[in-house]
Structures are given as structure tokens and as C-alpha cells.
Scaffold this motif. Structure first.
Motif, PDB file in Angstrom:
ATOM      1  N   PRO A 124      39.243   8.037  34.085  1.00  0.00           N
ATOM      2  CA  PRO A 124      39.156   7.189  35.474  1.00  0.00           C
ATOM      3  C   PRO A 124      40.156   7.339  36.339  1.00  0.00           C
ATOM      4  O   PRO A 124      41.548   7.442  35.753  1.00  0.00           O
ATOM      5  CB  PRO A 124      38.964   5.928  34.875  1.00  0.00           C
ATOM      6  N   GLY A 125      39.987   7.731  37.431  1.00  0.00           N
ATOM      7  CA  GLY A 125      40.968   7.778  38.593  1.00  0.00           C
ATOM      8  C   GLY A 125      41.811   9.082  38.634  1.00  0.00           C
ATOM      9  O   GLY A 125      42.569   9.388  39.695  1.00  0.00           O
ATOM     10  N   GLN A 126      41.567   9.910  37.636  1.00  0.00           N
ATOM     11  CA  GLN A 126      42.034  11.339  37.628  1.00  0.00           C
ATOM     12  C   GLN A 126      41.112  12.463  37.758  1.00  0.00           C
ATOM     13  O   GLN A 126      41.757  13.584  38.007  1.00  0.00           O
ATOM     14  CB  GLN A 126      43.034  11.552  36.436  1.00  0.00           C
ATOM     15  N   MET A 147      47.884  12.484  29.486  1.00  0.00           N
ATOM     16  CA  MET A 147      47.415  12.038  30.816  1.00  0.00           C
ATOM     17  C   MET A 147      48.702  11.906  31.801  1.00  0.00           C
ATOM     18  O   MET A 147      48.359  11.876  33.072  1.00  0.00           O
ATOM     19  CB  MET A 147      46.572  10.670  30.781  1.00  0.00           C
ATOM     20  N   LYS A 148      49.861  11.773  31.062  1.00  0.00           N
ATOM     21  CA  LYS A 148      51.217  11.760  32.328  1.00  0.00           C
ATOM     22  C   LYS A 148      51.018  10.693  33.263  1.00  0.00           C
ATOM     23  O   LYS A 148      51.073  10.828  34.381  1.00  0.00           O
ATOM     24  CB  LYS A 148      51.347  13.202  32.780  1.00  0.00           C
ATOM     25  N   ASP A 149      50.890   9.507  32.740  1.00  0.00           N
ATOM     26  CA  ASP A 149      50.228   8.419  33.479  1.00  0.00           C
ATOM     27  C   ASP A 149      51.603   8.002  34.433  1.00  0.00           C
ATOM     28  O   ASP A 149      52.862   7.924  33.741  1.00  0.00           O
ATOM     29  CB  ASP A 149      50.030   7.071  32.601  1.00  0.00           C
ATOM     30  N   LEU A 171      60.886   1.939  46.872  1.00  0.00           N
ATOM     31  CA  LEU A 171      59.621   2.535  46.313  1.00  0.00           C
ATOM     32  C   LEU A 171      59.882   3.284  45.249  1.00  0.00           C
ATOM     33  O   LEU A 171      60.612   4.080  44.863  1.00  0.00           O
ATOM     34  CB  LEU A 171      59.040   3.516  47.332  1.00  0.00           C
ATOM     35  N   ALA A 172      59.326   2.653  44.084  1.00  0.00           N
ATOM     36  CA  ALA A 172      59.811   3.240  42.661  1.00  0.00           C
ATOM     37  C   ALA A 172      58.620   3.711  42.020  1.00  0.00           C
ATOM     38  O   ALA A 172      57.479   3.196  42.013  1.00  0.00           O
ATOM     39  CB  ALA A 172      60.275   1.774  41.791  1.00  0.00           C
ATOM     40  N   ILE A 173      58.808   4.632  41.193  1.00  0.00           N
ATOM     41  CA  ILE A 173      57.696   5.155  40.295  1.00  0.00           C
ATOM     42  C   ILE A 173      57.973   4.865  38.723  1.00  0.00           C
ATOM     43  O   ILE A 173      59.202   5.158  38.518  1.00  0.00           O
ATOM     44  CB  ILE A 173      57.322   6.688  40.659  1.00  0.00           C
ATOM     45  N   TYR A 174      57.091   4.717  37.907  1.00  0.00           N
ATOM     46  CA  TYR A 174      57.341   4.515  36.724  1.00  0.00           C
ATOM     47  C   TYR A 174      56.464   5.607  36.108  1.00  0.00           C
ATOM     48  O   TYR A 174      55.481   5.588  36.207  1.00  0.00           O
ATOM     49  CB  TYR A 174      57.128   3.076  35.990  1.00  0.00           C
ATOM     50  N   ARG A 175      57.053   6.419  35.057  1.00  0.00           N
ATOM     51  CA  ARG A 175      56.546   7.469  34.399  1.00  0.00           C
ATOM     52  C   ARG A 175      56.489   7.032  32.846  1.00  0.00           C
ATOM     53  O   ARG A 175      57.454   6.869  32.085  1.00  0.00           O
ATOM     54  CB  ARG A 175      57.108   8.743  34.612  1.00  0.00           C
ATOM     55  N   GLU A 180      52.218  16.401  24.584  1.00  0.00           N
ATOM     56  CA  GLU A 180      51.506  17.316  24.783  1.00  0.00           C
ATOM     57  C   GLU A 180      50.190  17.609  24.020  1.00  0.00           C
ATOM     58  O   GLU A 180      49.646  18.470  23.686  1.00  0.00           O
ATOM     59  CB  GLU A 180      52.277  18.690  24.705  1.00  0.00           C
ATOM     60  N   GLY A 181      49.699  16.392  23.429  1.00  0.00           N
ATOM     61  CA  GLY A 181      48.300  16.434  22.832  1.00  0.00           C
ATOM     62  C   GLY A 181      48.660  16.736  20.998  1.00  0.00           C
ATOM     63  O   GLY A 181      49.767  16.547  20.589  1.00  0.00           O
ATOM     64  N   LEU A 182      47.500  16.544  20.309  1.00  0.00           N
ATOM     65  CA  LEU A 182      47.414  16.583  19.001  1.00  0.00           C
ATOM     66  C   LEU A 182      47.287  17.948  18.459  1.00  0.00           C
ATOM     67  O   LEU A 182      46.536  18.883  19.310  1.00  0.00           O
ATOM     68  CB  LEU A 182      46.309  15.706  18.407  1.00  0.00           C
ATOM     69  N   ASP A 183      47.659  18.251  17.336  1.00  0.00           N
ATOM     70  CA  ASP A 183      47.583  19.588  16.523  1.00  0.00           C
ATOM     71  C   ASP A 183      45.746  19.477  16.014  1.00  0.00           C
ATOM     72  O   ASP A 183      45.802  18.418  15.340  1.00  0.00           O
ATOM     73  CB  ASP A 183      48.399  19.877  15.269  1.00  0.00           C
TER      74      ASP A 183
END
Ligand code: FES
Ligand code: FES
Lengths: 779, 165
Positions: free
Chosen positions: A97-99, A465-467, A604-608, A613-616
Motif C-alpha cells: 500500500p502506498g508504494q 520497504m525502506k519506509d 521539514l524533516a524526514i525520518y527513515r 535487505e531481506g531474508l535468506d
């Protein structure tokens, strides 16, 4: 702006909490209580048309043709659309959702059924007319030429060779495995091995506001949609579906009348977008309650088979778990929900020898989707039942058994991710259990039981997802504070919390902070109000922006008062020198001076969120979530042994929330969860017969009412170790996760036997009591 | 359509006139006239979101035909009060956190108003029974009960205005 340090608490130095952590009336309360809050279905526009949707009344059938000629000919009908009219455009992405689409297979779903229907409720046709009544009459005139097909309605049957094909080649929507340690050795080391199978049912979100939206094309050729959604970023998926540039679709969310995950995936937005584009007039749709039941995905039914090895001292040596969920006819978020259930299958326990296989299977049932707890809750309910059964088997107190096995800070979890924040499972469980008090003596008719359950529930979206979340905070020339952040407010106090955070940092009462929310084309995008991430992410961005503004103005003031920034504070509308509070001025005067100096009064701030990188794929090891919340719920029940009826007498939630922002809102989440979890444990179940929903109304599908409310106690602990603003953790889902399990365990305690399939309806409870009696008589 | 009729009623003290066919519900008719503070959760009498007072009595406006309201007095949540002259129930709902998503709130406060008119000093069980026709999915109802108790005490003159328990 930087990647957060995962090892240290992130509370802000030099801000003495004056508002944060207190129980405050929410900023959104007055407008709601005075009847002024405008929801998506309350908007009216001149020249507006009204829409209705034809939903399939069969679960599995080929469509030979749809005749809309009579509907189109009806006076007052402006537009009738079927798959044929949409042609190549007839697909919408339901993934991420959203991406606008991620990696899972086949997550593009037809907007309108084309050559076949795969579930009962699938949309077939859209109508826009001068009134709802005319639109409804038009629906009645649409004739579908059907050819019924066999379909498959069981998540195990659908995986067998030769099963009716719903999805892909093999009906497998997603599968994961976890291989960790030495499973054979783990079972060898065990003194006891116990195997049980637990299953759970469909649950409906039952938000009070059915899906509603208005769409129109404006004078700039921008398609506007005002919708009851948790995710304004769906503008991307709408644009992609219609072949429009992303910057030509403007999706806003006013106050949302509840979501619980049911307004996470796109619901009605794309239908209205099509009708508004086609008719060039504003179009409104409000779903009926009956259609609402079939237009978003309910909670997945799951089956868990647990095989656990344990020593006589209560140390778990191995767990082998099989997980299966029913995805229904389309994938939607089933792959992610399965992942959450896989990670959550071991509950809040450290298990070094672990084997998990999980599968989500397609059927011709209603597609299941996001719902508070998102798979973890079902997994946790099963795991906590198994823990009680183990404790019974080895003759140990179940809390002592849990204590032997709780995961601790620094331990690896199911996927090998090291837990960085505080784990206060023991503290929470101990306090929750104590709050139940002594156990009552049974009477001839009533059996009493106590139950507890712990949990580990993630907050924040899956890390690959690098939200991100953004927020803008500024001080106006009169010293008032504005927050601009497109977070959707779905009822948990999302907007108000941002006012409280900015107010705290900038020294003004939260009630005087104005927050512009829910509109991502005017405000910075905050990301979704899902995954217990809204406060964590948008709150963190708002904290970062507020701190930046505070630093700017205090740097200017430090010069003015000839002190260091650290010697100043901002509170109650004043800036002042900490050890001489008389030396100071009002915020209004301060801002005038700052403006004269050209100080930047906005940020204006961004929080990352921390990425990974995912699962084996072979071992299932890797970093999945930003962090986890821990706690416990305890329940005291009575069971009428003649009728099987269960009454919850007391319900206690004890949670480490990191740091509460609005204590009253935290308690509100715990209390709301107590009833929603009670419904799941005892009464709520969507009944599907061959894919056809049999109880899609509030008179047949029973959610708890005021008469079902037990005494509820909230115990809120604060480790300040979370990733969110002021060290907070996510709570919306976590506080819900252990509720049903605690009630289920309390019932087992009361009747001395366990029911392995939820919900615990009076019929099932009575049958279990009678079966136990018969067994006892036979012995 | 032949069976239409001009309906005259008062809503929150002001007279309102509209034309309605015989099958139109009061809920649909009043929302169409702009009284969108009346919410719709089911259209079947199951949820209470659409509750209004008609001649002082609580009704589900989704189960009432507009024709039956002809000549009657309807009060919605907006008729109870506003900032500056809020009803004690409204104040208590704000102070106790009894409203979350807010969608059940207009109907819930109307039901509570009717309850307190009947019974100014309700027990917890009386409150639970009195609100049993109004569903709320967010709050777990406990703060709603607290709000009704706080408002009842204030209306009986037992607490200072605006004081929350
Ligand atoms: S809308 Fe009238 S009772 Fe639900
Ligand atoms: S506050 Fe959301 S339904 Fe009651």
C-alpha cells in the motif's frame, strides 16, 4: 535526518516533559463531539452523481457476458462500466500500500471481473446516476450470463494436485521457511515433546464508518478523491491503474471512522476515479454495511501445528511449526501477513533450534487482508495456547515456564534479528497476573478461570520497504505553531499526537497547535497509518522538525540573553533562562526578534526507518522489522457450565509502550483492544459456505456491545527504549495481540480442557465440558 | 413520482421543509438536507449511529420514515450544544477520551442524553443497558461509561462544571 542509532534510547535531552506522557483531551475530540467533523461520506458537491457497485453473488463462475443495455437506458443513469469498457486498464495493484507495487507475484487484481469471478462479492459493474435509488434500479437491470465452476474452498484442499486452479499454477500465494540451529538435536535434548494444532477464524474489522468517497476532476485536470482511507499514497496506484501521471491524482483523507487494517488496501477509490473520469462530474459512493463486509479483506483464518520439545525444567529445546493461511481469491497483502505470522510463530520466546514452514493458499473464499495484529496476532494466540499446554504437561506454573524462555534484549529472534530495545515481558506479565487477584471458588453453575498471554509484536513496516515519513513544523509570526504532515487520522489520535509532540518541544499547549493532516499533495507525505507505524514514523519526523525549529530560535535567544542554548527552556508560551525563570519573554516576542534576525522558523524533516535487505530464502534469517513491543494481557472469566456461555469479568493489559505520548490515548487503545480481542476469542466469526458469506450484517455478525464490557485495567510501563518520538514504541497492534490468547487460556483454566478452534462459542464450550465429563466417567 | 409529500419538521429548533417519497427514511432525508452529523453505519437499526431525538425520545432515524417525522421536533447532536454552551455530556466525552474515531459519537451521545433524562442517577449496569443499541468498535466503551457518569454527576449538581472524574 540520520539513520537512527538502534542501540541507545533516543529521548531528547533538555526537554522536560510537560505534556508528553500525560492524559490529555485530544485535539480532534471537540469537533467530533459537537457533530462538526466531516467524514468522507458527508461531502456534497454541486452536480454530483451517486454510484453503486454490482457485486457477484457467486464465488466461482465463468462470465459469458454482461448485458447492461437496460441499465444504460434507464432515465437518470449516466454511466455503466464493466470490464469490457476498461479493456487493458482493468488492473489495479494491491501490493505494498502506498508504494504502487512490490515484488510478490500476481498482485495485480482486476478492477472489475472480466472472464470469471473468483469470490462471492467480486465487483462486476459500476453505475453512476442522479440518485442512489436510480443507481440501485440500474443494478437490478444488469443481466449476467453465468457458467458456474467448481471452485475450491479449503486452504488444504487447494494445495493438493489437481485442485481447482484459482491463482498462479499451484494456488500457492506465498511460502516461507525458517531453519535455525539443529532441530533434531533439539528434540533429542527434550524430556517432553508435545504436538498440537490450533486454528482460527475469519474476523471482520467492523469499523463503524463504511467505505465512502467522492471523486471529481477539477479545473486543472487533476483527479481528486476524498476518501475514507488509511493510505493517501494510494494516489499512485489509482494513477497507474488509470494511466495518469502520479501528479494528476490527488487523494485526501478527512477523519476516518475506523480502519483496523480494513482501509489499508485500496477499497472504492479506483471505482470512483473511473466514474468521475468517464462522467466528468463529481461522483459519490457510500458502501452499504452488507457490501462493506465483502469489499475489504477480513482477518485470515490460520492453522498452526506446533511440535515443541522442552526439558523437565521448562527450557524449550526445539520448535517445529507449520503455518497455513487462507488467502482467498486474490493475494492482496497475504504474503506479508504470512511473513508476520512466521516471525511471530514463536511468540516472545527465544528458540535456538527452530524449523518453520509456512504457506498461504488461494481459495475461492473472500480475499483476506490486513487487520490489526496482521498475522502475528493469530500466531501469538496459538503459541500462547501451546505454552499453557506445555506447562500443564510438565506440571509447571505457566508464567514460570514463560520466564524460562522469554527473549531478552541482545537475543536473536526467529529470523536471527538481535533485539535492541527493552524487553519487559516478565515485568508486564507479573503485574497483569497480579491485577487479577485471587481466583474465585467455583459454584455448581459457574467455573472461574484466570489466563495470561504475552507477545512480541513488531511496529513499523518491513525494513526492506525502506519506509520514510516527513513532517513540516513552523512557528508563525504570532508565536503559534503549525504542523503539516499528511498522516491519516483513523481514530487513534494520530493528528493530536503530533500537536502534543510539537507543543512539547516548542513550549506551547497542544490545544493551540494546528495540524494539517491527511492531504499529501499539500502536506509532506507521512506514509501509511498502518503497521503501528503512524505515531512511530510521523511522530518521529515531527519531533525532528520541532527540535530543529527549537534549536534555531533558542540559538537566537541564547545570543539575546547572553547564555548558552542549554541554559534556556521553552514552556507555557515563554522562553526563559532555566535558573532564573524571570529572565525571559513570551514566545510571541521571541518570534518577532527571531524574524527580525532572519532566523529560519520552519523545518521539514524526514525520518527513515532502519533499512535491511531481506531474508535468506533457505534459512529465513535476516532483519525484518525495525523493533518490537512487549507486554502481557490477563483475563478473568466465568463459564456457565450448563450453557457454555463465557463472561469476561476482568481484562488487564500491561505493556511497555516505550513512552506514552498521550496516556489517555494509550489507555484507549488498550481498552478498545480488550473488547475487539474478546470478540475474536468468543463470538466473532464470518461464516462462509462454499465461499458465500452467510452473516454479513451487524445483527448476524456480533461484535461486543456495551453489555459485554468487563472491568478493564490498563498498566502502562515506559522503558523509553523505542525508536519513536521520546523513546516510544508502537502500540495500536501490540496491545491487541495477547488479548484473545489470555481469554482462551482463562477458559481452558476454567473448564479444565482446551478448545483448539476459535471462537469459543457456547456450543463449543458446552461440547468440550461434556466431552471431558464423559472421559472422566470412562476412567 | 406520485406518492411524494411535503414534510415540515423542526430540526434543532429551526423549521425544515422538504419533499420526500413515502419510502424515504428520515436518515436519508435529513442527511440530504445537510444534517450530515447524523451518521449511517448499517441502515438496519443495528448500530445506533443514526440516533436522533424525536420529541425528546431516541429513535434510529434509519428505521423511521421521513413521513412519520412530519410535524415533529428532531434534535441531533448539533442541537445539544457547541463550544461555549456545550452539553455536560459533550464536555465529559471530550475530557474522558470517550470519542476516538468519532463515528459512533453523535448517536452515542444522543442515546446517553435520552438515558439521563429517564434516569438522572444511573448505575453502571443501567448505563450499559441504556447504550446497548449503540455499537462502538474503537473505545471498548469504558470511557463512554465514565463520560456518562461524569455528565450525570454534573447535571445533578454534584461536581463543578467541566471537572472530570
Ligand atoms: S444506521 Fe441506523 S442503526 Fe445503524
Ligand atoms: S469511537 Fe470509533 S466507533 Fe466509537
Amino acid at each position: 535526518m540520520s539513520t537512527p542509532d538502534l542501540t541507545t534510547p533516543n529521548a531528547i535531552a533538555n526537554v522536560n516533559l510537560r505534556q508528553v506522557g500525560k492524559a490529555k483531551p485530544r485535539n480532534d475530540a471537540p469537533t467530533k463531539v459537537y457533530g462538526k467533523a466531516v467524514y468522507a461520506g458527508d461531502f456534497y458537491m454541486e452536480n454530483m452523481l451517486f454510484a453503486k457497485v454490482l457485486h457477484s453473488d457467486r464465488a466461482s463462475a465463468n462470465i459469458r457476458g454482461i448485458d447492461t443495455s437496460a441499465a444504460k437506458a434507464l432515465s437518470g443513469v449516466h454511466c455503466v462500466l464493466t470490464a469490457e469498457d476498461l479493456g487493458d486498464l482493468n488492473r489495479v495493484m494491491t501490493d505494498l500500500p502506498g508504494q504502487a507495487g512490490g515484488g510478490t507475484k500476481n498482485t495485480k487484481q482486476p478492477i472489475l471481473a472480466d472472464d470469471c469471478v473468483r469470490f462471492c462479492g467480486e465487483p462486476l459493474a459500476l453505475v453512476a446516476a442522479e440518485s442512489y435509488e436510480i443507481a440501485q434500479s440500474a443494478l437490478d437491470l444488469i443481466v449476467v450470463d453465468w457458467e458456474d465452476t467448481e471452485g475450491v474452498y479449503d486452504k488444504f484442499e487447494s494445495q493438493k494436485p489437481g485442485a481447482f486452479n484459482v491463482y498462479g499454477d499451484d494456488n500457492i500465494v506465498a511460502a516461507y521457511k525458517i531453519r535455525k540451529g539443529d532441530i533434531d538435536k533439539g528434540f533429542e535434548d527434550a524430556d517432553y515433546i508435545l504436538e498440537n494444532t490450533f486454528s482460527s477464524q475469519y474476523q471482520e474489522q467492523a469499523f463503524l464508518e463504511p467505505e465512502a468517497a467522492v471523486a471529481w476532476v477539477d479545473e486543472h485536470e487533476v483527479l481528486n478523491i476524498r476518501s475514507s482511507t488509511q493510505v493517501v499514497e494510494h494516489f499512485r496506484a489509482v494513477a497507474d491503474a488509470l494511466g495518469l501521471p502520479h501528479n494528476k491524482v490527488h487523494l485526501t483523507a478527512p477523519y476516518v471512522g475506523g480502519g483496523f487494517g480494513g482501509k489499508e488496501v485500496m477499497t472504492i477509490e479506483v471505482w470512483l476515479a473511473l466514474l468521475a473520469m468517464e462522467t466528468k462530474r463529481p461522483v459519490k459512493l457510500i458502501q452499504t454495511r452488507e457490501n462493506s463486509f465483502i469489499s475489504h479483506g477480513p482477518r485470515h483464518p490460520f492453522t498452526f501445528t506446533h511440535k515443541t520439545g522442552v526439558t523437565k525444567d521448562g527450557k524449550i529445546t526445539a520448535m517445529k511449526i507449520k503455518v497455513t493461511s487462507d488467502a482467498g481469491a486474490y493475494a492482496k497483502l497475504s504474503p506479508y501477513i504470512l511473513l508476520y505470522a512466521t516471525v511471530g510463530a514463536t511468540g516472545p520466546y527465544r528458540v535456538d533450534n527452530l524449523w518453520i514452514d509456512s504457506t498461504s493458499a488461494a481459495t475461492n473464499n473472500i480475499p483476506t487482508c490486513a487487520y490489526r495484529g496482521f498475522g502475528t496476532m493469530q500466531a501469538n494466540t496459538a503459541c500462547e495456547a501451546q505454552m499453557e499446554e506445555i506447562a500443564n504437561l510438565i506440571g509447571m506454573d505457566s508464567l514460570d515456564l514463560r520466564r524460562q524462555n522469554f527473549i531478552q534484549t541482545g537475543d536473536p529472534n526467529t529470523t536471527g534479528q538481535i533485539i535492541r530495545s527493552a524487553v519487559w515481558s516478565d515485568k508486564c506479565a507479573t503485574q497483569a497476573k497480579a491485577a487479577l487477584g485471587d481466583k474465585e471458588d467455583n459454584t455448581d453453575h459457574l467455573a472461574y478461570g484466570h489466563g495470561i498471554a504475552c507477545y512480541q509484536q513488531s511496529y513499523g513496516r518491513i525494513r526492506w520497504m525502506k519506509d520514510t515519513s516527513e513532517s513540516w513544523v513552523g512557528m508563525e509570526m504570532d508565536g503559534t505553531v503549525i504542523v503539516r504532515c499528511a498522516v491519516t487520522d483513523i481514530g487513534a489520535g494520530q493528528m493530536s499526537a503530533l500537536a502534543q509532540i510539537a507543543g512539547e518541544v516548542l513550549g506551547v499547549p497542544m490545544s493551540e497547535v494546528t495540524v494539517y493532516f491527511g492531504d499529501g499533495h499539500v502536506n509532506p507525505l507521512a506514509g501509511t497509518s498502518t503497521a503501528s507505524r503512524a505515531l512511530y514514523m510521523s511522530g518521529k519526523a515531527t519531533e525532528l522538525a520541532s527540535v530543529a525549529v527549537r534549536e534555531n530560535v533558542l540559538t537566537c535567544m541564547a545570543k539575546h540573553f547572553d547564555v548558552s542554548v542549554g541554559e534556556l527552556d521553552l514552556a507555557d508560551g515563554r522562553v526563559f533562562v532555566l535558573d532564573n525563570p524571570e529572565r525571559g519573554m513570551t514566545v510571541k516576542e521571541m518570534i518577532k526578534l527571531c524574524a527580525a534576525e532572519g532566523v529560519h522558523r520552519h523545518n521539514l524533516a524526514i525520518y527513515r526507518a532502519p533499512p535491511s535487505e531481506g531474508l535468506d530464502p533457505e534459512t529465513g534469517q535476516g532483519e525484518v522489522f525495525p523493533d518490537f513491543t512487549y507486554g502481557a494481557h490477563a483475563a478473568k472469566v466465568s463459564v456457565d457450565v450448563d450453557t457454555g456461555e463465557v463472561t469476561v469479568i476482568k481484562s488487564v493489559g500491561a505493556h511497555d509502550v516505550g513512552q506514552s505520548i498521550n496516556l489517555r490515548a494509550v489507555e484507549g487503545q488498550i481498552e478498545g483492544s480488550a473488547l475487539m480481542g474478546q470478540g475474536f476469542a468468543l463470538s466473532e466469526e464470518l461464516i462462509l459456505e462454499k465461499g458465500v458469506l452467510k452473516n454479513g450484517s451487524f445483527s448476524e455478525y456480533l461484535i461486543p456491545t456495551s453489555e459485554d464490557v468487563p472491568e478493564i485495567e490498563c498498566i502502562v510501563l515506559e522503558s523509553r527504549s523505542g525508536l519513536g518520538p521520546f523513546g516510544s514504541k508502537g502500540i495500536g497492534e501490540p496491545v491487541f495481540s495477547p488479548v484473545a490468547a489470555s481469554i482462551v487460556n482463562a477458559v481452558a483454566d476454567a473448564i479444565g480442557t482446551r478448545i483448539f478452534h476459535l471462537p469459543l462459542t457456547p456450543e463449543k464450550v458446552l461440547a468440550a465440558i461434556n466431552e471431558k465429563k464423559m472421559k472422566q466417567a470412562a476412567e | 413520482m406520485s406518492n411524494e409529500k411535503i414534510i415540515n419538521l423542526t430540526v434543532n429548533g429551526a423549521s425544515v421543509q422538504f419533499i420526500a417519497p413515502s419510502h424515504r427514511t428520515l436518515l436519508e432525508a435529513l442527511r440530504h438536507e445537510g444534517f450530515v452529523e447524523i451518521k449511517c453505519g448499517c441502515e438496519k437499526g443495528d448500530c445506533g449511529a443514526c440516533a436522533v431525538l424525536m420529541d425528546g425520545e431516541p429513535i434510529d432515524s434509519c428505521l423511521t420514515l421521513a413521513w412519520h417525522a412530519d410535524g415533529h421536533e428532531v434534535v441531533t447532536i448539533k442541537g445539544l450544544g457547541d463550544k461555549g454552551n456545550a452539553d455536560p455530556l459533550q464536555k465529559a466525552f471530550i475530557d474522558t477520551g470517550a470519542s476516538q474515531c468519532g463515528y459512533c459519537t453523535p448517536g452515542m451521545i444522543i442515546a446517553a442524553k435520552a438515558l439521563l433524562k429517564e434516569n438522572p442517577d444511573p448505575s453502571l449496569d443501567d448505563i450499559k443497558r441504556g447504550l446497548s443499541g449503540n455499537l462502538c468498535r474503537c473505545t471498548g466503551y469504558t470511557r463512554i461509561f465514565e463520560a456518562v457518569e461524569v455528565a450525570a454527576a454534573e447535571m445533578r449538581g454534584e461536581t463543578q462544571e467541566g471537572e472530570a472524574a
